[in-house]
Design a protein around this motif. Structure first.
Motif, PDB file in Angstrom:
ATOM      1  N   LEU A 142       0.584  -1.334  -0.095  1.00  0.00           N
ATOM      2  CA  LEU A 142       0.508   0.039  -0.275  1.00  0.00           C
ATOM      3  C   LEU A 142       0.967   1.247  -0.362  1.00  0.00           C
ATOM      4  N   TYR A 495      -2.366   3.529  -3.867  1.00  0.00           N
ATOM      5  CA  TYR A 495      -2.192   2.434  -4.919  1.00  0.00           C
ATOM      6  C   TYR A 495      -1.647   1.308  -4.302  1.00  0.00           C
ATOM      7  N   GLN A 496      -2.935   0.347  -4.535  1.00  0.00           N
ATOM      8  CA  GLN A 496      -2.536  -0.722  -3.400  1.00  0.00           C
ATOM      9  C   GLN A 496      -2.455  -2.384  -4.592  1.00  0.00           C
ATOM     10  N   ASN A 497      -1.160  -2.523  -4.389  1.00  0.00           N
ATOM     11  CA  ASN A 497      -0.343  -3.524  -5.001  1.00  0.00           C
ATOM     12  C   ASN A 497      -0.150  -3.377  -6.624  1.00  0.00           C
ATOM     13  N   LEU A 498       0.171  -2.285  -6.633  1.00  0.00           N
ATOM     14  CA  LEU A 498       0.118  -1.631  -8.356  1.00  0.00           C
ATOM     15  C   LEU A 498       1.683  -2.200  -8.661  1.00  0.00           C
ATOM     16  N   PRO A 499       1.954  -2.351  -9.962  1.00  0.00           N
ATOM     17  CA  PRO A 499       3.339  -3.303 -10.527  1.00  0.00           C
ATOM     18  C   PRO A 499       3.589  -1.564 -10.510  1.00  0.00           C
ATOM     19  N   ASP A 501       5.930  -0.124 -12.239  1.00  0.00           N
ATOM     20  CA  ASP A 501       6.172   0.364 -13.954  1.00  0.00           C
ATOM     21  C   ASP A 501       3.807   1.161 -13.877  1.00  0.00           C
ATOM     22  N   LEU A 502       3.226   0.699 -12.955  1.00  0.00           N
ATOM     23  CA  LEU A 502       1.716   1.506 -13.349  1.00  0.00           C
ATOM     24  C   LEU A 502       1.945   2.808 -12.382  1.00  0.00           C
TER      25      LEU A 502
END
Lengths: 525, 525
Positions: A142, A495-499, A501-502
């Protein structure tokens, strides 16, 4: 640069069509060319459409790009040279050195926000790393940052034609946060507004930003301003002005299908508490400092000391007499506009004609138009407590001394006060206990507490709070001066578990901006 | 502990006199003893008077004292043992393990805030030291900290009888900030509220705090709640519930002579975007995860996934079919109250009877009272865009799939959404470009963005944002879950030239709390 009398909508210059707006030189009562005209609902819609279109791009400019933009605005304002100083002085009646100082403050403010943007503290980056092994349930990765709220409407103030106007604190902090800005120019200084607006417009072009990052509209009445606040693309409002004006904008903002925050800095009388030992030891010099603060800029500061509170007795009498002498010796000063001068005259007359006040002194009547006569009045605490009207702000160099029976009544008066921008203590060592008893009350009432100074003079820095409980402002949780003002135009996103590069750059694992981050609740670094 | 059916006003237990409030066990439709009664305007006044009297003392408790108080509340809640678990389960219809988990979360939350208080980041201490030699004007010594806003009114929510109720996130964060709290108990779980209220009351006494730090009132209708928000001593409001309820509190708060902030967490449908590659690769397993999230807690979460958006085609058909099977296999679950069950039934009927939706599946009808039948519906993007009613939240386990012609229409649907608590992306590597095009929209629409997870399950941590643009909440600048929630109840105060011994401890030169400070704009190491 020749003034064209036009609004600035993105990179266009657009002549308004509603009514006439002409600045008046208050020193001479002469009208100043050109005559401006107010914008239409279509102009509002076009400015907001451009602002919305610019938003996603502008809010994701890099820290460096955005900081450079703010610095470029400062450069372009400086490049206006004497033309800006002269026009602002003509339109406001404020002396040249004051306007020069205000330009320095305005450009310094933009550069301060440039540094604030670069430092990135405002992003408030928080990282709670994934805990895949946690029982009974794993924790996701997170990450939090702050993003800009959206396009912001800024209403220029009359009393700082540069520092609280088109490129003033509201605009600087909103742009720093990543918000496009649509300014509603103050009708008292349309030429100054156009000059500064053109400087921002140039900076937008030089920095190759989307044109909608900045627009400047004029309003012959209040309709355009109301339409601007009501426009669904506007997501926050900055305003400095009267209580009635601020309240009207808050009402419009709340009545929208999607209500939005309004940061209105409205009114304050900035109480000064003269504590017994200090009053006894240095009543005369205190009176001098007080009247100096009262007269600064013809008293046309939000932080003007409009109230002095002390225990009655010979020491207070000495202070009042000395202050009275200084007021009587005060020359008239030109006020910003005929309207402000009229309102001031009415406000002083109300105090003078109040049956529970006594006039101590009036300053000299000026020989020029629109000059204020400073005023000093006295009333008893019991009368002050009994009549809310005695708390009304008189915008200008007039103050009321409240005589209290004892220190308990001083505290009672303090408790009775509305929200304030500032509260000042004049104290000596022997007054510390009295101060300790007052401080909790003052913290609840004011945004800034001063000791042995005067409230005028608001430093643009990191620790400043130019704000305070209602009705000093519409939102006590913020400041409109200083670097913390940027926070008004931000909201957190998680932002939860975004790769990686995103993720937004500020949140990436490599921390490319080298930001100070709160990792698992602990400050990194 | 025997329930007495009383309100708690400071250290007193006071029987209400207005109307009757009785919990109903939704599994059996049986009423639960005792019967409570609502408080009077006098009860509101007394609770607020005590809260105001406690405020200056409580807000200046040391970091350690306040942290210990929060931990003591957690201990006292745990000391209630199974009686609390059983009562909360009886009053909510939620299974015992879920209530046990929620107790853990509630106590964990209190302990998290205890650590947050100790770390002192929330004070946001800023120091701009004096510059006596600066030309043309010296700079004063300026220091900033945050202080508590004042007494806070908290409205318990029905769907988390522990974690969002009497000692839930709003109460914990307000107490952490230094605000006394007056809770309006949710009428669905009055016994649970009394038990938890008694635990807090005990903790107040054990920590020798002023009794007004906490009170608990009951309301047979909405009058007491409205009176509480209107009371001039209340300075902020925390609420989790319906949009209508939240809007009513905001209206009351804005109509006060001194308007105050309301943090209302209101409604969301939490869109899930199933991107093409992910849908193609794993539509069936995605459907399983989706229906699992949908059914959690009978769908009675603010973050329940009420909307799925995807490009139509065989991959989406596979997902919808699989999700439909899972929904059809879903057993009925007992909802929190008969009222919530009725509203759910009406909401699903509205979707079912809408002429532009198609019913994919309904879950099994329960044999117990107040059980929900999950539902899954499909509509076309054009129809969704044409009718705002299809965005209405159905509180419970029902979701709507929006079929889009292409990815441009997916983005169009995203732009059309109201403010949300969450937005979820289901994506594979090949979807990153699609995600990049969606992310700026989702950042403007939601407080939390998830990848390859499901929105239910809100971690209590530092980076969490449980908030979002209106109407998800009334104030997008904040979160109601996680440590940043403390910031809702604070405001900055600046101290100019105060002698060291008059400064609040956190701001003294010796930095006795060893706080991280922003000195001249730079983070101190």
């Amino acid at each position: 640069m020749t003034l064209e009398g036009k609004q600035l909508i993105g990179q266009q210059a657009v002549r308004g069509t509603r009514g006439e707006i002409q600045a008046i030189n208050p020193s001479s009562s002469q009208g100043l060319e050109p005559v401006y005209a107010g914008g239409t609902p279509d102009d509002v819609a076009r400015a907001c459409e451009l602002a919305e279109a610019a938003f996603d791009t502008y809010r994701e400019t890099s820290l460096e790009e955005r900081a450079t933009f703010l610095e470029t605005i400062a450069e372009e304002i400086e490049a206006l040279g004497d033309a800006l100083i002269e026009r602002a002085s003509d339109e406001s009646g404020l002396p040249i050195p004051r306007i020069e100082g205000e330009r320095g403050r305005t450009c310094g403010q933009l550069r301060l926000f440039a540094n604030v943007v670069r430092a990135g503290e405002w992003l408030d980056v928080r990282v709670d790393p994934a805990l895949p092994e946690r029982a009974p349930l794993p924790r996701a990765d997170l990450r939090q940052r702050h993003i800009a709220l959206g396009p912001v409407a800024v209403f220029g103030a009359s009393n700082f034609p540069l520092a609280f106007s088109v490129a003033g604190g509201d605009t600087a902090s909103a742009l720093a946060a990543g918000c496009p800005v649509v300014v509603k120019a103050h009708s008292a200084h349309p030429g100054t507004s156009e000059l500064v607006g053109r400087a921002i417009q140039k900076a937008v072009a030089r920095c190759e930003l989307p044109e909608g990052v900045f627009s400047l509209l004029y309003d012959a009445d209040i309709e355009l301003g109301q339409a601007l606040v009501a426009d669904p693309r506007i997501k926050a409002v900055g305003f400095t002005g009267s209580r009635r004006g601020g309240q009207a904008l808050v009402a419009t903002a709340q009545a929208r299908p999607e209500p939005i925050p309004v940061y209105a800095e409205m009114s304050a009388i900035n109480p000064v508490f003269a504590l017994p030992a200090a009053l006894e030891a240095r009543g005369e010099s205190m009176a001098e400092g007080f009247v100096g603060s009262l007269n600064l800029g013809a008293g046309q500061f939000c932080t003007n000391p409009g109230l002095v509170i002390a225990v009655k007795g010979p020491a207070l009498d000495t202070f009042v007499e000395a202050a009275g002498r200084a007021v009587r010796d005060s020359a008239g000063q030109t006020m910003l506009t005929p309207g402000i001068h009229d309102a001031y005259t009415r406000g002083v007359d109300n105090l003078a004609n109040h049956d529970r006040t006594r006039e101590v002194a009036r300053g000299q009547a000026g020989e020029q138009p629109n000059q204020c006569r400073p005023g000093l009045f006295v009333t008893a605490a019991a009368d002050f407590l009994a009549d809310e009207a005695l708390q009304a702000e008189v915008f200008g160099a007039t103050s009321l001394v409240v005589e209290c029976a004892d220190e308990a009544e001083v505290r009672q008066v303090a408790e009775h006060l509305e929200g304030q921008l500032t509260a000042t203590l004049q104290l000596d060592d022997a007054d510390h206990d009295s101060a300790r008893a007052l401080l909790p009350i003052l913290e609840r009432k004011a945004g800034r507490i001063l000791v042995n100074g005067w409230p005028t003079g608001v430093e643009v820095c990191h620790a400043m709070v130019h704000g305070g409980p209602y009705p000093a402002t519409s939102d006590s949780r913020t400041t409109s001066v200083g670097s913390a003002a940027i926070q008004r135009f931000l909201r957190p996103v998680c932002y939860q578990n975004l790769p990686d590069d995103l993720l937004p750059e500020a949140l990436r694992e490599s921390n490319p901006y080298q930001l100070n981050r709160l990792v698992d609740g602990r400050r990194e670094g």
